[in-house]
Design a protein around this motif. Structure first.
Motif, short mmCIF file in Angstrom:
data_model
loop_
_atom_site.label_atom_id
_atom_site.label_comp_id
_atom_site.label_asym_id
_atom_site.label_seq_id
_atom_site.Cartn_x
_atom_site.Cartn_y
_atom_site.Cartn_z
N LEU A 140 -9.12 2.54 -8.69
CA LEU A 140 -9.87 1.61 -7.86
C LEU A 140 -11.12 2.27 -7.29
O LEU A 140 -12.14 1.64 -7.15
N ASN A 141 -11.01 3.54 -6.99
CA ASN A 141 -12.19 4.23 -6.49
C ASN A 141 -13.30 4.25 -7.53
O ASN A 141 -14.46 4.13 -7.22
N THR A 170 -5.89 -9.59 2.92
CA THR A 170 -4.81 -9.01 3.71
C THR A 170 -5.32 -8.75 5.11
O THR A 170 -6.52 -8.58 5.33
N LEU A 185 -5.24 4.23 -6.38
CA LEU A 185 -6.46 4.65 -5.69
C LEU A 185 -7.46 5.27 -6.64
O LEU A 185 -8.64 5.07 -6.55
N LEU A 187 -7.69 0.20 4.98
CA LEU A 187 -7.36 0.64 3.62
C LEU A 187 -7.97 -0.26 2.55
O LEU A 187 -8.19 0.17 1.43
N THR A 225 -13.88 2.10 -9.93
CA THR A 225 -14.51 0.81 -10.21
C THR A 225 -15.01 0.12 -8.95
O THR A 225 -15.74 -0.82 -9.01
N GLY A 226 -14.54 0.60 -7.78
CA GLY A 226 -14.81 -0.14 -6.55
C GLY A 226 -16.05 0.28 -5.82
O GLY A 226 -16.98 0.86 -6.30
N LEU A 228 -10.87 0.79 0.41
CA LEU A 228 -10.48 1.98 -0.35
C LEU A 228 -9.67 1.60 -1.57
O LEU A 228 -9.76 2.22 -2.62
N VAL A 229 -8.83 0.61 -1.40
CA VAL A 229 -7.78 0.37 -2.37
C VAL A 229 -8.15 -0.66 -3.43
O VAL A 229 -7.74 -0.55 -4.57
N TYR A 230 -8.91 -1.67 -3.06
CA TYR A 230 -9.15 -2.75 -4.01
C TYR A 230 -10.38 -2.56 -4.86
O TYR A 230 -11.47 -2.31 -4.34
N ALA A 231 -10.20 -2.70 -6.15
CA ALA A 231 -11.33 -2.73 -7.05
C ALA A 231 -12.17 -3.96 -6.71
O ALA A 231 -13.39 -3.90 -6.65
N THR A 232 -11.49 -5.07 -6.51
CA THR A 232 -12.16 -6.33 -6.21
C THR A 232 -11.47 -6.95 -5.01
O THR A 232 -10.57 -7.77 -5.15
N PHE A 244 0.80 -1.25 0.00
CA PHE A 244 0.00 0.00 0.00
C PHE A 244 0.83 1.29 0.00
O PHE A 244 0.44 2.26 0.65
N TYR A 274 -10.33 -10.69 -4.44
CA TYR A 274 -9.18 -11.33 -5.09
C TYR A 274 -8.05 -11.61 -4.11
O TYR A 274 -7.17 -12.40 -4.36
N ILE A 275 -8.00 -10.88 -3.04
CA ILE A 275 -6.86 -11.03 -2.14
C ILE A 275 -7.27 -10.82 -0.70
O ILE A 275 -8.20 -10.09 -0.40
N PRO A 301 -7.43 -11.02 -11.43
CA PRO A 301 -7.61 -11.84 -10.22
C PRO A 301 -6.34 -12.52 -9.73
O PRO A 301 -6.19 -12.75 -8.54
N LEU A 320 -1.31 0.02 -6.05
CA LEU A 320 -2.73 -0.07 -6.29
C LEU A 320 -3.16 1.36 -6.47
O LEU A 320 -2.99 2.18 -5.60
N GLN A 346 -6.71 -4.20 -12.54
CA GLN A 346 -6.48 -5.34 -11.67
C GLN A 346 -6.94 -6.63 -12.34
O GLN A 346 -7.94 -6.64 -13.05
#
Lengths: 429, 256
Positions: free
Chosen positions: A425-426, B116, A422, B103, A428-429, B106-110, A40, B113-114, A248, A420, A246
Motif C-alpha cells: 500500500l505504501n 473507517t 503496508l 492509520l 501505490t498509495g 498509511l494503510v490504504y492504497a485507495t 488493521f 474505497y472504504i 474496490p 492490508l 486491493q
C-alpha cells in the motif's frame, strides 16, 4: 437483464454479500463483496514484543485461532533460527486436530448441509432430524474438548507460546479423551456416508490447487508450498510468488499466483494435492463416497471436509496414543534481528505469516495472508461460471444456489478483511 | 409469532468468537432454540424475522460511520441489549488503533474505497446497554446465565470481582507469589475460571478491569519483578485497551 444481489450472506463467518449482473444471457459481473470492517492487525503488531503474535493474531478469528497461533509461532521461531523439539510439534499438531474437527463440523452440519437439504439453518434441520444435529454437536464438542484440555479453551486458547506451551497437558487427561474420539471417528465416517447422499450440481472447473506438503503425511503444518501446476517453494519464497492487491468491493486484499493466476486453497486443494497421503480409513471412506484422487466440483467439498474430519479424529487418536509430555514444555527462543516465515493449513486453507523483528525482540513489520482472502478470486470465478448456464432458474432458487457456491469455500470473512499489506500500500498509495 | 421470546445476534468489528460461543453450547443449544425463537442470527441462519426483539446479543466494536448508525437501529428494535465480549464492551484489540496516529492514509492504497473511524469503541459509547458480558472470548457458562436471566426477567448473577478470587477458590498456586511471574489477575475481572494461572501463566487481562482495580499498586509490584515501563504499557494496552482503568494505567507508563 438479471440482477442477483444478496446484501448480507448468511451462514458465513463475518460480513459479506454477493452480486451478479447479467446481460443477454451473459454474466457481466460476479462479485463477492466484503464489507467487514478492517481491524488493521498488521499495523497494530508493529512495536509489540515478538512473543505477542500468538495471542494477538488469535483474535483475528474465533473459529480458527489455533491456525493463527501456529503460523505465528512458526514464523517467529523461523526468524529466531529455532526449531522446536518433536514432542512440542506433535502436541501442536494434536491441538490443531481439535480445531479442524470443531471448524469442519461447524461448517458441514450448521453452515453447509442446510443448503443441500433445503433448510434455512441447522436449527431448522434439527426440527425434522434432531438425531443428525445431535451427532454433529457431539462431534463438534469432541473437537472443542480436545482444544480445552490442551489449550484451556477452544476460542483463543491460552496455553500456546513461542517455543512451545506454558504447561504440558497431563497424559491421563489426554488419554481420557480417547473414548469420545473413538466415537467421533465413527461419527465422522457416518458423516462422510451422510453427505455423500446429497445432490450435487454438475459443476467442475480446472483449478490450480495450492497446499502445503508434508513428507510425513497429510499436511497440517509444514514449510513447502506446492501447487497442481508445479509450484514447489519454501514458505520464505511466498512473497516472491504470490501478490496481493486491493479491489474496490472488498476490505480484504485479493491474491494471485505468479502475477495473474487464480488459485484455490482449502480442503479441496489439500485433498487433491495429498489424497495419496491419507491413512487407509479416511482414504477408503473417500472412495466409498465417490471421490477420486482429486476433487474439482466445489459443491463436493463438503465430502472432502467430512473425509478430513475422519483424518483429524484418527490423527488425534494416534497422537494421543504416542503422547509424551514435552519436557520442558517450551524451549528458549532468544530474539534475533531477522525476518521469519510460517505457513500452516488452517481449516479453510493455507495461512501465511511473516514477521520482521529487531535484536531486542520488537516487531517492525508483519504480514498475514489468510485463506479466505486468497480464495476471493476463485469464488468470483465460480460464481461467474456457475450462474451463466442457470439463468433460467427461478430467481430465488438461483440466488440460493449462488449463496451455496460461496459457502462451498466456508469463507471466513472476519479473517480475511483484516489484512492490508503496508508494504504494497505504501508503494501505490 | 410463536409466542416465544425472540433472540437476535448481531456482529460488528470482531472475530466471531463470542457468537461462536453460543454455538459452542453443544449440550444446551437445542434446548435454547426450544425456549426462544432465534429471530436473527446471520452466522447460523438465512432466516430473518423482523423486530422488535426481546433480547439482542451484540458482538464487536464500532469502527465505521455506518456501524455507528446501525447500532442505533438495533437498540431501537431491542427490548434488552446485551453486549458480549471485549470488542463490544471495550473496543477490543482493534482499539489499539486509538493510541496510534491516523492509520488510514498509511494503510490504504485507495482510502476512498472504504470509510473507517479513527477509533474502535465500545457499544455503550454509542447507545444505552442493559448488560455488558466481558471476556475475550466470553465464557460459555456466563453466556447461558445471561440469556437465562433475561428470559426470566432477573439480573444476571455475574460478579465483578478479580481473577484472584476464582484462582484461590480453584486452589491454584499463585504464579506471582510462588514463581515471580507477572500476572494481571489482581486487577482483572473473573469469569474465565482462572485459566492462565492454571496453565502456569500470568493472567493477561482478557476479561478487562475488575471492580475498583488498584492498577498502580500492581504496576509497582510488576516493577519489583523486573517489568519495565514498556512492559506495563503493553500489558494494560492489549485486549481491553479501551477500558478506562487499563487505558489510564497504560497512559501513566507511556509518558516515561
Amino acid at each position: 437483464m438479471t440482477h442477483i444481489r444478496v446484501p448480507g450472506l448468511a451462514r458465513v463467518e463475518g460480513e459479506g454479500g454477493l452480486e451478479i449482473v447479467t446481460e443477454d444471457g451473459r454474466v457481466t459481473e460476479a462479485r463477492l463483496d466484503i464489507y467487514e470492517p478492517p481491524r488493521f492487525f498488521e499495523a497494530l503488531l508493529r512495536g509489540r514484543r515478538y512473543t505477542e503474535p500468538p495471542d494477538i493474531t488469535a483474535r483475528i478469528c474465533g473459529i480458527c485461532p489455533v491456525a493463527y497461533q501456529m503460523s505465528a509461532c512458526r514464523a517467529i521461531e523461523d526468524a529466531c533460527g529455532v526449531t522446536v523439539p518433536e514432542p512440542v510439534n506433535a502436541l501442536r499438531r494434536l491441538l490443531y486436530c481439535g480445531e479442524w474437527i470443531e471448524s469442519h463440523v461447524l461448517h458441514v452440519y450448521l453452515l453447509h448441509a442446510p443448503d443441500f437439504l433445503g433448510y434455512e439453518s441447522g436449527i431448522h434441520l434439527a426440527r425434522d432430524q434432531p438425531g443428525i444435529l445431535e451427532r454433529g454437536l457431539r462431534l463438534k464438542k469432541a473437537g472443542n474438548r480436545l482444544m480445552e484440555v490442551i489449550g484451556g479453551r477452544s476460542v483463543h486458547p491460552v496455553n500456546v507460546r513461542v517455543g512451545g506451551f506454558y504447561r504440558a497437558p497431563d497424559p491421563r487427561d489426554l488419554r481420557g479423551l480417547a473414548g469420545e474420539l473413538e466415537w467421533a471417528r465413527q461419527a465422522a465416517l457416518d458423516t462422510v456416508g451422510w453427505v455423500a447422499t446429497f445432490g450435487f450440481p454438475d459443476f467442475s472447473r480446472d483449478y490450480e490447487f495450492v497446499s502445503l506438503r508434508d513428507p510425513a503425511g497429510y499436511p497440517i503444518m509444514g514449510n513447502r508450498i506446492v501447487s497442481s501446476r508445479g509450484l514447489d517453494i519454501p514458505a520464505a519464497d511466498y512473497d516472491a510468488n504470490f501478490t496481493e492487491f486491493q479491489v474496490p468491493h472488498s476490505t480484504a486484499l485479493h491474491s494471485v499466483l505468479a502475477g495473474s493466476r487464480t488459485y484455490l486453497v482449502g480442503p479441496m486443494a489439500r485433498y487433491s494435492m495429498n489424497s495419496g497421503r491419507l491413512p487407509e480409513a479416511a482414504a477408503s471412506a473417500a472412495r466409498a463416497a465417490g471421490l477420486g484422487a482429486t476433487c474439482d466440483n466445489p459443491f463436493r467439498s463438503i465430502i472432502v471436509r467430512a473425509v478430513e474430519l475422519v483424518y483429524a479424529c484418527e490423527e488425534a487418536l494416534r497422537l494421543i496414543e504416542h503422547y509424551e509430555p514435552p519436557d520442558p514444555p517450551c524451549i528458549d527462543v532468544p530474539p534475533a534481528e531477522a525476518a521469519g516465515y510460517g505457513c500452516t493449513e488452517a481449516p479453510r486453507g493455507l495461512l501465511y505469516h511473516r514477521y520482521r523483528i529487531t535484536a531486542d525482540g520488537t516487531i517492525t513489520d508483519a504480514k498475514i495472508v489468510p485463506p479466505t482472502s486468497q480464495n476471493q478470486r476463485v469464488i468470483e470465478a465460480d460464481l461467474r461460471e456457475f450462474a451463466a448456464p442457470r439463468l433460467d432458474l427461478p430467481h430465488d432458487r438461483l440466488t440460493w444456489q449462488c449463496e451455496q457456491a460461496v459457502r462451498n469455500y466456508d469463507p471466513c470473512i472476519s479473517c480475511s478483511a483484516h489484512f492490508l499489506d503496508l508494504r504494497v500500500l505504501n508503494r501505490t498509495g | 409469532m410463536t409466542g416465544k421470546p425472540t433472540l437476535a445476534v448481531w456482529k460488528f468489528a470482531s472475530c466471531d468468537g463470542c457468537q461462536l460461543t453460543l454455538l459452542n453450547c453443544e449440550d444446551e443449544l437445542l434446548a435454547l432454540t426450544d425456549a426462544v425463537q432465534v429471530a436473527s442470527f446471520p452466522e447460523a441462519s438465512r432466516e430473518v424475522v423482523a423486530g422488535p426483539y426481546d433480547l439482542s446479543l451484540v458482538e464487536g466494536s464500532i469502527t465505521t460511520p455506518h456501524d455507528a448508525e446501525r447500532i442505533r437501529d438495533i437498540r431501537q428494535a431491542s427490548r434488552f441489549l446485551v453486549t458480549i465480549g471485549a470488542c463490544a464492551t471495550s473496543g477490543g484489540i482493534q482499539a489499539l488503533r486509538n493510541f496510534s496516529g491516523d492509520l488510514a492514509p498509511l494503510v490504504y492504497a485507495t482510502p476512498s474505497y472504504i470509510e473507517t473511524l479513527r477509533t474502535s469503541t465500545a457499544i455503550a459509547d454509542h447507545v444505552p446497554v442493559d448488560f455488558e458480558l466481558r471476556g475475550c472470548p466470553i465464557d460459555r457458562r456466563q453466556l447461558l446465565e445471561v440469556i437465562s436471566a433475561y428470559l426470566r426477567g432477573r439480573k444476571p448473577a455475574i460478579r465483578g470481582h478479580s481473577v484472584c478470587i476464582e484462582c484461590k477458590r480453584a486452589g491454584i498456586t499463585c504464579v506471582m507469589v510462588a514463581h515471580g511471574t507477572p500476572c494481571l489477575g489482581p486487577v482483572t475481572q473473573a469469569g474465565c475460571g482462572a485459566l492462565c494461572p492454571s496453565f502456569a501463566r500470568g493472567c493477561y487481562g482478557c476479561f478487562g478491569p475488575a471492580e475498583t482495580p488498584n492498577t498502580a499498586a500492581l504496576s509497582a509490584r510488576w516493577r519489583e519483578l523486573g517489568a519495565g515501563e514498556g512492559d506495563l504499557v503493553r500489558a494494560f494496552r492489549a485486549f481491553t485497551a479501551g477500558a478506562e482503568p487499563f487505558r489510564k494505567e497504560a497512559e501513566a507508563h507511556d509518558a516515561h
